[in-house]
Design a protein around this motif. Structure first.
Motif, mmCIF file in Angstrom:
data_model
loop_
_atom_site.group_PDB
_atom_site.id
_atom_site.type_symbol
_atom_site.label_atom_id
_atom_site.label_comp_id
_atom_site.label_asym_id
_atom_site.label_seq_id
_atom_site.Cartn_x
_atom_site.Cartn_y
_atom_site.Cartn_z
ATOM 1 N N THR A 90 0.728 -1.105 -0.041
ATOM 2 C CA THR A 90 0.210 0.022 0.070
ATOM 3 C C THR A 90 0.714 0.998 -0.038
ATOM 4 O O THR A 90 0.628 2.222 -0.810
ATOM 5 N N SER A 91 1.792 1.212 0.811
ATOM 6 C CA SER A 91 2.825 2.353 0.844
ATOM 7 C C SER A 91 3.445 2.689 -0.314
ATOM 8 O O SER A 91 3.754 3.661 -0.832
ATOM 9 N N ALA A 92 4.167 1.469 -1.020
ATOM 10 C CA ALA A 92 4.948 1.700 -2.252
ATOM 11 C C ALA A 92 4.034 2.102 -3.408
ATOM 12 O O ALA A 92 4.382 2.675 -4.298
ATOM 13 N N ARG A 94 1.256 3.686 -3.151
ATOM 14 C CA ARG A 94 1.206 5.319 -2.969
ATOM 15 C C ARG A 94 2.287 6.138 -3.459
ATOM 16 O O ARG A 94 2.159 7.267 -4.356
ATOM 17 N N ALA A 95 3.589 5.649 -3.074
ATOM 18 C CA ALA A 95 4.710 6.400 -3.485
ATOM 19 C C ALA A 95 5.060 6.261 -4.959
ATOM 20 O O ALA A 95 5.535 7.333 -5.567
ATOM 21 N N ARG A 96 4.354 5.284 -5.612
ATOM 22 C CA ARG A 96 4.729 5.012 -7.147
ATOM 23 C C ARG A 96 3.491 5.727 -7.976
ATOM 24 O O ARG A 96 3.489 5.663 -9.008
ATOM 25 N N GLY A 97 2.823 6.443 -7.310
ATOM 26 C CA GLY A 97 1.596 7.295 -8.205
ATOM 27 C C GLY A 97 0.331 6.751 -8.061
ATOM 28 O O GLY A 97 -0.679 7.515 -8.687
#
Length: 128
Positions: A90-92, A94-97
């Motif tokens: 989930t965090s990744a 979000r960080a990837r757009g």
């Protein structure tokens, strides 16, 4: 040895096949390479060198991402591994757009996904 978590570990077909068979007891893709090639992010949980958990996030190439194949080996369930895997991707994502993370689940998994932060929505489905 504690469980370790890795983003985008690209496990080989044999590792994923063994986990899939233990967890789902059904047919698995002949090769996971096409699945991983379309992945925005995926994560693995490892006990030493053994893959004991996996989750994948596919993307539409825009802001929508889709959580797929949350899997934990039966010998390792109920230890928070799936929750940790979902939080990691989930965090990744979000960080990837990604702006939205969707998941489909069976009714008995509603509590798990709610605890992971998902809210219930109406959705449509056609069986193909």
């Amino acid at each position: 040895m504690p469980i370790s978590y890795r983003l985008d570990p690209h496990p080989d077909d044999a590792e994923l096949r063994a986990l899939w068979q233990a967890a789902w007891s059904d047919a698995h893709p002949a090769s996971f390479a096409p699945v991983l090639a379309r992945s925005l992010v995926h994560a693995g949980a490892y006990d030493g060198a053994a893959l004991i958990g996996y989750v994948n996030v596919a993307s539409d190439g825009g802001i929508h991402a889709f959580l797929l194949d949350t899997t934990v080996h039966p010998d390792y369930r109920r230890q928070g591994i799936a929750t940790e895997l979902v939080a990691l991707v989930t965090s990744a994502a979000r960080a990837r757009g990604a702006g939205w993370l969707h998941v489909d689940y069976e009714p008995h998994l509603a509590g798990f996904y709610r605890a992971c932060g998902f809210r219930h929505t109406e959705a449509g489905l056609i069986a193909l």
